[in-house]
Motif scaffolding. Structure first.
Motif, mmCIF file in Angstrom:
data_model
loop_
_atom_site.group_PDB
_atom_site.id
_atom_site.type_symbol
_atom_site.label_atom_id
_atom_site.label_comp_id
_atom_site.label_asym_id
_atom_site.label_seq_id
_atom_site.Cartn_x
_atom_site.Cartn_y
_atom_site.Cartn_z
ATOM 1 N N ALA A 111 1.347 -1.148 -0.166
ATOM 2 C CA ALA A 111 -0.278 0.481 -0.063
ATOM 3 C C ALA A 111 1.244 1.425 -0.037
ATOM 4 O O ALA A 111 0.397 2.374 -0.784
ATOM 5 C CB ALA A 111 -0.988 -0.799 1.111
ATOM 6 N N GLU A 112 2.067 1.613 0.790
ATOM 7 C CA GLU A 112 2.536 2.321 0.764
ATOM 8 C C GLU A 112 3.462 2.674 -0.411
ATOM 9 O O GLU A 112 3.853 3.896 -0.513
ATOM 10 C CB GLU A 112 3.728 2.381 2.480
ATOM 11 N N ASN A 126 -0.325 2.896 -3.483
ATOM 12 C CA ASN A 126 -0.943 4.217 -3.604
ATOM 13 C C ASN A 126 -1.075 5.476 -3.703
ATOM 14 O O ASN A 126 -0.398 6.353 -3.915
ATOM 15 C CB ASN A 126 -1.995 3.994 -2.129
ATOM 16 N N LEU A 150 -3.639 5.393 6.016
ATOM 17 C CA LEU A 150 -4.049 4.585 5.076
ATOM 18 C C LEU A 150 -3.545 3.298 5.762
ATOM 19 O O LEU A 150 -4.616 2.137 5.628
ATOM 20 C CB LEU A 150 -2.294 4.313 4.209
ATOM 21 N N ARG A 151 -2.499 3.253 6.472
ATOM 22 C CA ARG A 151 -1.903 1.521 7.300
ATOM 23 C C ARG A 151 -3.315 1.401 7.904
ATOM 24 O O ARG A 151 -3.622 -0.191 8.321
ATOM 25 C CB ARG A 151 -1.031 2.427 7.713
ATOM 26 N N LEU A 196 -5.803 0.140 5.545
ATOM 27 C CA LEU A 196 -6.188 -0.913 5.288
ATOM 28 C C LEU A 196 -5.826 -1.964 7.038
ATOM 29 O O LEU A 196 -7.132 -3.217 6.578
ATOM 30 C CB LEU A 196 -4.676 -1.053 4.640
ATOM 31 N N LEU A 206 -7.301 0.241 -2.029
ATOM 32 C CA LEU A 206 -5.795 1.260 -1.043
ATOM 33 C C LEU A 206 -4.867 0.203 -1.803
ATOM 34 O O LEU A 206 -4.338 0.902 -1.476
ATOM 35 C CB LEU A 206 -6.197 0.045 1.167
ATOM 36 N N LEU A 207 -4.131 -1.352 -2.295
ATOM 37 C CA LEU A 207 -3.830 -1.256 -2.728
ATOM 38 C C LEU A 207 -3.316 -0.897 -4.201
ATOM 39 O O LEU A 207 -2.102 -1.195 -4.312
ATOM 40 C CB LEU A 207 -3.861 -2.664 -2.760
ATOM 41 N N ASN A 208 -4.763 -0.090 -4.976
ATOM 42 C CA ASN A 208 -4.377 -0.460 -6.170
ATOM 43 C C ASN A 208 -3.412 -0.886 -6.948
ATOM 44 O O ASN A 208 -3.049 -1.030 -8.260
ATOM 45 C CB ASN A 208 -3.223 1.170 -5.842
#
Length: 425
Positions: A41-42, A45, A136-137, A140, A216-218
């Motif tokens: 995600a980091e 995203n 975001l974390r 998720l 969230l994970l694109n």
């Protein structure tokens, strides 16, 4: 025999519905580790990437605004008697060619303050990026916890379908032996249909959570569904005072607002500097006929005098001071908000931990024992059907409630991690 046919039809419908819903989902991969999903995600995203680019962009501003304005180069030429450039250069004492340059010089300290203001804004942008990263974390993690809860709930519904089948068989046996009645068989079939409805609802919610996870994970919404880790209860070891102390020093929202308070303080200093003049230095070399006259050298110093204090500088200073007070008030309000949220989530984890203990040590085993006793008593014609059904519904409700509480507990822990920056799982 009509009732037996209805029972067989209901059981077949439940089995087909559950298997059919599972078949509609994309095939699941192996359970994903939370750390791997967070790293993905980091990395991928787009909202976080945009915030990172905004921070990198803001870092380029301080050197720009703290540097002197570009100097200006000048070429001058004056003729006498002819409009053509450089004509008549030697036929008049007034004709000349000049080359020079000028430089604007802000009052000492202004450029430094502008650079420091821009640096504070870049620091605040960095804190916004960190705040978005933590959000975001947390989002998720909560989506993973919800997905794990729904998977566990699916297992509970499957297991309870087997318990309900025992009830149906007992009701059918009593009816065929002349001890029960048609209503008991139909009531058992109704509960089977209700269970099918719950399975459909559970699959619907799981689909929504999968969409949120992929967003969230694109990942593409047509990609393979994400099978998350098994849900379990964590045990944070920090006290509320320790968490609050960490939040005061490590919360990015508070840190960003503190940077804005400092920025507004520098803005007040810059507004005070605007009461002082700026300067301009100009130097020129001029040449007439070199055979008759020597070259001229001219140095000029200009001053931009701030004479409209009442209409410009004083309102500017008042505005900067008001903005400084606003920033301080916003920081105080955010501090209270962070402390309140921290307290809420901390109390939530504490109270849910107690509830889970009550479930494990009392409610869950007691409800299953009560159901088994009710089933035996019903089969022995010592208890009515409604008491048995109530015992079954208690098992179903308490099992779901336990795992929902685990999900809510881990959600609160994730929010504590977001606020403090600590790893509590």
């Amino acid at each position: 025999m009509k009732f037996i046919s209805i029972w067989i039809l209901g059981a077949s419908l439940l089995g087909f519905g559950a298997s059919g819903l599972r078949a509609q989902n994309s095939p699941a991969a192996e359970p994903a580790a939370l750390a791997d999903l967070l790293n993905e995600a980091e990395k991928n995203n787009p909202q976080l990437q945009a915030a990172r680019h905004a921070w990198q962009s803001a870092k380029q501003v301080p050197t720009q605004v703290s540097t002197l304005p570009d100097p200006q180069a000048m070429l001058q030429q004056m003729n006498v008697g002819s409009p053509r450039p450089f004509a008549g250069y030697t036929n008049s004492d007034f004709a000349y060619l000049g080359i020079g340059g000028s430089q604007d010089l802000p009052y000492p300290g202004k450029l430094r303050l502008k650079g420091e203001i821009a640096q504070k804004e870049a620091d605040a942008t960095q804190q916004k990026y960190e705040s978005l990263r933590r959000t975001l974390r947390a989002d998720l993690k909560m989506a993973c916890f919800q997905s794990a809860y729904l998977a566990k709930r699916q297992n509970i519904l499957d297991e309870d379908a087997q318990l309900l089948q025992q009830i149906e068989q007992a009701a059918d046996s009593r009816y065929r032996n002349g001890f029960g009645n048609q209503q008991e068989v139909l009531q058992a079939q109704l509960e089977r249909t209700k269970l099918l409805r719950e399975i459909n609802r559970n699959q619907l919610e799981q689909g929504k959570v999968q969409a949120a996870l992929k967003n969230l994970l694109n990942r593409s919404q047509t990609s393979t569904d994400i099978e998350t880790f098994a849900l379990s209860e964590s045990a944070p070891v920090y006290s509320f005072e320790q968490l609050l102390a960490q939040a005061k020093t490590g919360n990015p929202d508070l840190a960003g607002m503190q940077k804005m308070v400092e920025r507004q303080g520098l803005q007040v200093d810059l507004a005070k500097k605007d009461f002082y003049p700026d300067f301009n230095v100009q130097y020129m070399w001029e040449r007439t006929d070199p055979t008759q006259f020597r070259a001229y050298y001219m140095l000029s110093v200009g001053v931009r005098v701030p004479i409209y204090h009442g209409r410009k500088q004083r309102p500017e200073l008042a505005q900067a001071e008001a903005e400084q007070l606003r920033a301080r008030s916003e920081l105080q309000a955010q501090s209270q908000q962070v402390a309140a949220e921290l307290r809420t989530y901390f109390v939530t984890t504490q109270q849910i931990s107690e509830l889970l203990k009550i479930h494990r040590e009392g409610l869950s085993p007691q409800s299953r024992s009560a159901f088994q006793a009710a089933l035996v008593a019903y089969q022995s014609n010592k208890q009515d059907f409604q008491a048995l059904l109530a015992a079954f519904l208690d098992v179903l409700r308490l099992d779901e409630e336990y795992w929902q509480n685990v999900s809510e507990h881990e959600t609160a822990v994730a929010r504590l991690e977001q606020i403090t920056g600590l790893l509590l799982r």
